[in-house]
Design a protein around this motif. Structure first.
Motif, short mmCIF file in Angstrom:
data_model
loop_
_atom_site.label_atom_id
_atom_site.label_comp_id
_atom_site.label_asym_id
_atom_site.label_seq_id
_atom_site.Cartn_x
_atom_site.Cartn_y
_atom_site.Cartn_z
N CYS A 137 -16.21 10.45 -9.87
CA CYS A 137 -17.61 10.09 -10.23
C CYS A 137 -17.61 8.83 -11.33
N ILE A 138 -18.65 7.95 -11.26
CA ILE A 138 -18.86 7.23 -12.08
C ILE A 138 -19.89 7.57 -13.33
N ALA A 139 -20.29 8.72 -13.04
CA ALA A 139 -21.50 9.20 -13.96
C ALA A 139 -21.61 10.68 -13.93
N ILE A 140 -22.39 11.33 -15.01
CA ILE A 140 -22.79 12.72 -14.98
C ILE A 140 -24.06 12.57 -15.25
N VAL A 141 -24.79 13.60 -14.77
CA VAL A 141 -26.32 13.75 -14.89
C VAL A 141 -26.42 15.15 -15.61
N VAL A 142 -26.87 15.24 -16.72
CA VAL A 142 -27.07 16.38 -17.61
C VAL A 142 -28.44 16.84 -17.90
N HIS A 143 -28.57 18.25 -18.07
CA HIS A 143 -29.89 18.72 -18.71
C HIS A 143 -29.97 18.08 -20.14
N HIS A 144 -30.88 17.51 -20.31
CA HIS A 144 -31.28 16.85 -21.66
C HIS A 144 -30.78 17.85 -23.04
N GLY A 145 -31.14 19.23 -22.82
CA GLY A 145 -30.80 19.98 -23.96
C GLY A 145 -29.53 20.15 -23.97
N ALA A 146 -28.56 19.80 -23.36
CA ALA A 146 -27.01 19.89 -23.46
C ALA A 146 -26.44 18.49 -24.01
N LEU A 147 -27.20 17.64 -24.39
CA LEU A 147 -26.53 16.30 -24.75
C LEU A 147 -26.83 15.81 -26.19
N ASP A 148 -25.91 15.30 -26.66
CA ASP A 148 -26.05 14.73 -28.05
C ASP A 148 -25.09 13.44 -28.08
N ALA A 149 -25.08 12.77 -29.28
CA ALA A 149 -24.47 11.64 -29.31
C ALA A 149 -22.93 11.88 -29.15
N ASP A 150 -22.33 12.97 -29.41
CA ASP A 150 -21.15 13.15 -29.31
C ASP A 150 -20.67 13.20 -27.88
N ALA A 151 -21.52 14.26 -27.13
CA ALA A 151 -21.19 14.30 -25.76
C ALA A 151 -21.28 12.88 -25.09
N ILE A 152 -22.34 12.11 -25.16
CA ILE A 152 -22.45 10.83 -24.71
C ILE A 152 -21.10 10.02 -24.93
N ARG A 153 -20.69 9.80 -26.31
CA ARG A 153 -19.63 9.14 -26.59
C ARG A 153 -18.47 9.61 -25.80
N GLN A 154 -18.19 10.84 -25.79
CA GLN A 154 -16.97 11.32 -24.85
C GLN A 154 -16.97 11.03 -23.56
N ALA A 155 -18.18 11.01 -22.88
CA ALA A 155 -18.45 10.49 -21.36
C ALA A 155 -18.09 9.10 -21.42
N HIS A 156 -18.55 8.26 -22.22
CA HIS A 156 -18.57 6.79 -22.11
C HIS A 156 -16.95 6.47 -22.39
N GLU A 157 -16.11 7.56 -23.26
CA GLU A 157 -14.89 7.26 -23.42
C GLU A 157 -13.98 7.40 -21.98
N ALA A 158 -14.43 8.28 -21.34
CA ALA A 158 -13.89 8.53 -20.09
C ALA A 158 -14.34 7.61 -18.84
N GLY A 159 -15.26 6.68 -19.42
CA GLY A 159 -15.46 5.49 -18.27
C GLY A 159 -16.64 6.31 -17.58
N LEU A 160 -17.44 7.21 -17.93
CA LEU A 160 -18.57 7.73 -17.08
C LEU A 160 -19.78 7.13 -17.80
N ARG A 161 -20.74 6.89 -17.03
CA ARG A 161 -22.45 6.61 -17.65
C ARG A 161 -22.83 7.96 -17.71
N VAL A 162 -24.05 8.17 -18.42
CA VAL A 162 -24.65 9.45 -18.68
C VAL A 162 -26.32 9.11 -18.21
N LEU A 163 -26.72 10.18 -17.30
CA LEU A 163 -27.89 10.35 -17.25
C LEU A 163 -28.42 11.41 -17.57
N SER A 164 -29.76 11.87 -17.91
CA SER A 164 -30.28 13.13 -18.08
C SER A 164 -31.67 13.41 -17.38
N TYR A 165 -31.66 14.74 -17.06
CA TYR A 165 -33.18 15.35 -16.42
C TYR A 165 -33.49 16.65 -17.37
N THR A 166 -34.79 16.78 -17.10
CA THR A 166 -35.91 16.07 -16.71
C THR A 166 -36.71 15.86 -18.03
#
Length: 249
Positions: free
Chosen positions: A188-217
């Motif tokens: 995958c090139i991205a993860i799409v995550v429920h907004h309540g499960a995301l914070d800056a640290d999780a987004i940073r971890q995804a970016h460090e793994a080469g993943l973009r991050v989208l959020s719903y809804t």
């Protein structure tokens, strides 16, 4: 740190075509979203009994059409005759379930970009991923490819094996242990995550793994600002009548 994959998609993505303003997953919805300035839409793709890829969110037909029962058990000839608009309001009466091919034709002429969520019927996870990937690769040849996403890892694995070049994203409600390994293992090139499960640290971890991050809804301005400040790459929203596509940058 792996380099991020190319990312041609805009920040704002209209959920199911037009949020709540038109019957979801119909061409009327995509037109409504684009009329509000949205250049990308999320929608749901499944298979008929004779393996025609078409747009529908639910496993059953009852909520958004005048049909009944499990969609995967019915032929495309039967499904094509259903009314998929009247449930939303009389002015949409006669709106049909679109095939993936009709959506691709609309995208080709209008420039709309797509996030196609794979929504397999019961027992059809792998088959749906493989068929949709092969059909989409042909339909979007020469265009910016759709982003294929799913909660179903079997669908994403089958899509990868069928057409590896198509971009994929893992849908997640929660960030359980091993989420980065799962997404990267599926190519995958991205993860799409429920907004309540995301914070800056999780987004940073995804970016460090080469993943973009989208959020719903994401439908509230405060939550959109929070996620934007945390470094999110894109938001899927129903609130297309409240968020202009250039809102918050």
């Amino acid at each position: 740190m792996p380099p991020p994959a190319p990312w041609p998609y805009p920040f704002w993505i209209a959920h199911r075509g037009a949020g709540k303003l038109a019957p979801e997953n119909t061409l009327a919805a995509f037109r409504a979203g684009q009329a509000r300035g949205y250049r990308m839409a999320e929608c749901d793709v499944t298979l008929s009994a004779d393996e025609q890829p078409f747009l529908l969110h639910d496993a059953t037909l009852d909520r958004t059409t005048d049909g009944h029962g499990l969609a995967a058990g019915q032929s495309w000839a039967t499904l094509a005759a259903l009314d998929a608009g009247a449930w939303h309001g009389p002015r949409f009466r006669g709106e049909r379930l679109p095939t993936l091919a009709s959506l691709a034709e609309h995208a080709r002429h209008s420039g709309l970009l797509l996030n196609l969520e794979l929504k397999p019927g019961p027992g059809q996870a792998a088959r749906t991923g493989a068929v949709v990937a092969r059909v989409a690769a042909g339909l979007w040849a020469g265009l910016t490819p759709p982003l294929l996403s799913s909660f179903e890892t079997a669908s994403l694995a089958a899509a990868r094996d069928a057409v590896e070049a198509l971009p994929r994203a893992l849908l997640l409600e929660h960030l359980a242990t091993g989420w980065r390994e799962a997404a990267c293992g599926l190519g995958c090139i991205a993860i799409v995550v429920h907004h309540g499960a995301l914070d800056a640290d999780a987004i940073r971890q995804a970016h460090e793994a080469g993943l973009r991050v989208l959020s719903y809804t994401v439908n509230g301005a405060a939550e959109a600002r929070r996620l934007r400040a945390a470094g999110i790459d894109g938001l899927i929203t129903d609130a297309i009548d409240r968020f202009a596509p250039d809102t918050l940058g």
